[in-house]
Design a protein around this motif. Structure first.
Motif, mmCIF file in Angstrom:
data_model
loop_
_atom_site.group_PDB
_atom_site.id
_atom_site.type_symbol
_atom_site.label_atom_id
_atom_site.label_comp_id
_atom_site.label_asym_id
_atom_site.label_seq_id
_atom_site.Cartn_x
_atom_site.Cartn_y
_atom_site.Cartn_z
ATOM 1 N N UNK A 84 3.006 4.817 12.654
ATOM 2 C CA UNK A 84 3.537 5.133 11.324
ATOM 3 C C UNK A 84 3.071 4.180 10.232
ATOM 4 N N UNK A 85 2.478 3.055 10.623
ATOM 5 C CA UNK A 85 2.010 2.073 9.641
ATOM 6 C C UNK A 85 0.623 2.378 9.088
ATOM 7 N N UNK A 86 -0.162 3.242 9.754
ATOM 8 C CA UNK A 86 -1.545 3.501 9.349
ATOM 9 C C UNK A 86 -1.553 4.548 8.235
ATOM 10 N N UNK A 87 -2.150 4.193 7.105
ATOM 11 C CA UNK A 87 -2.090 5.033 5.908
ATOM 12 C C UNK A 87 -3.471 5.474 5.438
ATOM 13 N N UNK A 88 -3.483 6.624 4.782
ATOM 14 C CA UNK A 88 -4.541 6.997 3.847
ATOM 15 C C UNK A 88 -3.963 6.661 2.477
ATOM 16 N N UNK A 89 -4.363 5.532 1.930
ATOM 17 C CA UNK A 89 -3.677 4.944 0.767
ATOM 18 C C UNK A 89 -4.426 5.227 -0.526
ATOM 19 N N UNK A 90 -3.647 5.473 -1.581
ATOM 20 C CA UNK A 90 -4.224 5.673 -2.909
ATOM 21 C C UNK A 90 -3.688 4.666 -3.934
ATOM 22 N N UNK B 267 0.841 -1.193 0.000
ATOM 23 C CA UNK B 267 0.000 0.000 0.000
ATOM 24 C C UNK B 267 0.880 1.248 0.000
ATOM 25 N N UNK B 268 0.486 2.250 -0.765
ATOM 26 C CA UNK B 268 1.193 3.527 -0.787
ATOM 27 C C UNK B 268 0.194 4.644 -0.481
ATOM 28 N N UNK B 269 0.617 5.550 0.389
ATOM 29 C CA UNK B 269 -0.218 6.691 0.729
ATOM 30 C C UNK B 269 0.494 7.577 1.717
ATOM 31 N N UNK B 270 -0.266 8.414 2.425
ATOM 32 C CA UNK B 270 0.308 9.284 3.450
ATOM 33 C C UNK B 270 -0.040 8.722 4.814
ATOM 34 N N UNK B 271 0.806 8.988 5.761
ATOM 35 C CA UNK B 271 0.529 8.539 7.116
ATOM 36 C C UNK B 271 -0.628 9.354 7.694
ATOM 37 N N UNK B 272 -1.584 8.663 8.262
ATOM 38 C CA UNK B 272 -2.688 9.340 8.925
ATOM 39 C C UNK B 272 -2.145 10.264 10.007
#
Length: 361
Positions: A167-173, A117-122
């Motif tokens: 740091x593992x929780x993402x808002x993924x796109x 998964x790739x995104x920004x960290x929540x």
């Protein structure tokens, strides 16, 4: 409409679309291909226009803010996490063999899949908005609406602030190097590694910081572990307890249960997974119904939030062989022995020892 005729998928429902890969398809990849990744939905898959999509961050924050996808991609560093998601109802089929669970899909082990998964960290987004006094939980809301409930309910849920800031929780796109598909939450979804898939909310539109867990139906009433004597048709807010970190689990993926195999050395393969910050330390395999055990070899090279695949070469003689598989995690915990021990009225969290019969010729 998702493709419903693939030979490598078991479709439990077409609307809402709920499907899992067959064991053999799951066993073939450490990282599950997008087209094979399981899909759990409570209503029709929404078609969200990327250009019009906004993420609203509100509640107990100093600066309520609305972000576009471009805002997220330009304002924050991108991160990649390899993480396994598992449906809370994974392996429910074994619980159904103990006692009926009306209205619930007979999910097998395929309701477990792994992706990059790739995104920004929540945590980065929350940090930009600022946390106000009293912040303790982070809720998510999506546009999809449930089918089958008396009232239409938008899907949502929440996680404690401590987990949300990991740091593992993402808002993924992105998923496996490609933009998310509508089926898997495009344009942006939450990915909460180590927690039940229900908390990794797809098509997320609102992030709400609050002092209490979300009051959304899927947090307050559904995805809760009820006592065995509870009536699942009378769901009371707060009954039982909300499911969060995934329980230690494992299963046999190849050969398929019921398969006919040749006598001699056979390679048994499967997966094991320990949620939250625990790790799988050992997988034991028995070919005599659990009287004696051999340790499997573990493939664990995709980081702390991914499952491990295991393999074990065993000598099989002609006849019917009962294979039993169990796992141990880094806390020293062992899975419960029987599905009867963990049966519950909604069929969640079957993490009992995996059992399969093989015919050896």
């Amino acid at each position: 409409m998702p493709e419903t005729t693939r030979a490598d998928m078991i479709v439990h429902e077409q609307e809402p679309y709920n499907a899992e890969p067959r064991r053999s398809a799951l066993a073939a990849h450490l990282v599950t291909p997008v087209g094979t990744f399981y899909s759990r939905n409570h209503g029709p898959v929404p078609q969200v226009e990327v250009g019009a999509w906004r993420l609203q961050v509100e509640g107990l924050v100093d600066h309520p803010t609305s972000f576009s996808l471009a805002d997220l991609q330009e304002a924050f560093p991108a991160h990649e996490v390899t993480a396994t998601l598992q449906c809370a109802g994974a392996r429910r089929a074994d619980l159904l063999a103990v006692r009926d669970i009306p209205g619930e899909a007979p999910w097998g082990p395929g309701a477990t899949s792994t992706a990059r998964w790739v995104g920004v960290r929540l945590a980065d987004v929350l940090g930009r908005c600022g946390l106000a006094p009293g912040a303790a939980h982070v809720g998510f809301e999506a546009p999809d609406r449930s089918s089958g409930l008396v009232e239409e309910v938008r899907y949502g849920g929440s996680i404690p602030l401590g987990k949300a800031q990991g740091p593992e929780v993402l808002l993924a796109w992105a998923m496996n190097g490609e933009a998310l598909t509508p089926l898997h939450g495009a344009p942006v979804r939450v990915v909460v590694p180590g927690w039940i898939g229900a908390r990794s909310v797809k098509w997320v539109e609102r992030v709400v910081v609050s002092s209490d867990p979300s009051a959304n139906y899927y947090q307050a009433k559904a995805y809760r572990l009820l006592p065995q004597e509870a009536d699942p048709d009378v769901l009371v807010a707060g009954a039982g307890f909300a499911l969060g970190p995934v329980a230690l689990n494992c299963d046999l993926l190849s050969p398929e249960p019921g398969a006919v195999v040749e006598a001699g050395v056979q390679s048994l393969r499967g997966y094991a997974y320990a949620g939250d910050d625990r790790a799988v330390e050992r997988v034991d395999v028995s070919t005599d119904g659990g009287r004696t055990w051999a340790q499997a070899a573990l493939q664990q090279d995709d980081g702390p939030w991914a499952w491990c695949l295991w393999s074990c070469d065993v000598e099989l003689s002609a006849g019917v062989t009962e294979v039993v598989v169990r796992a141990w995690d880094s806390t020293g915990a062992l899975q419960p022995r029987s599905p009867a021990d963990v049966w519950n009225p909604k069929g969640y969290v079957n993490n009992s020892w995996a059992r399969a019969s093989l015919t050896v010729e």
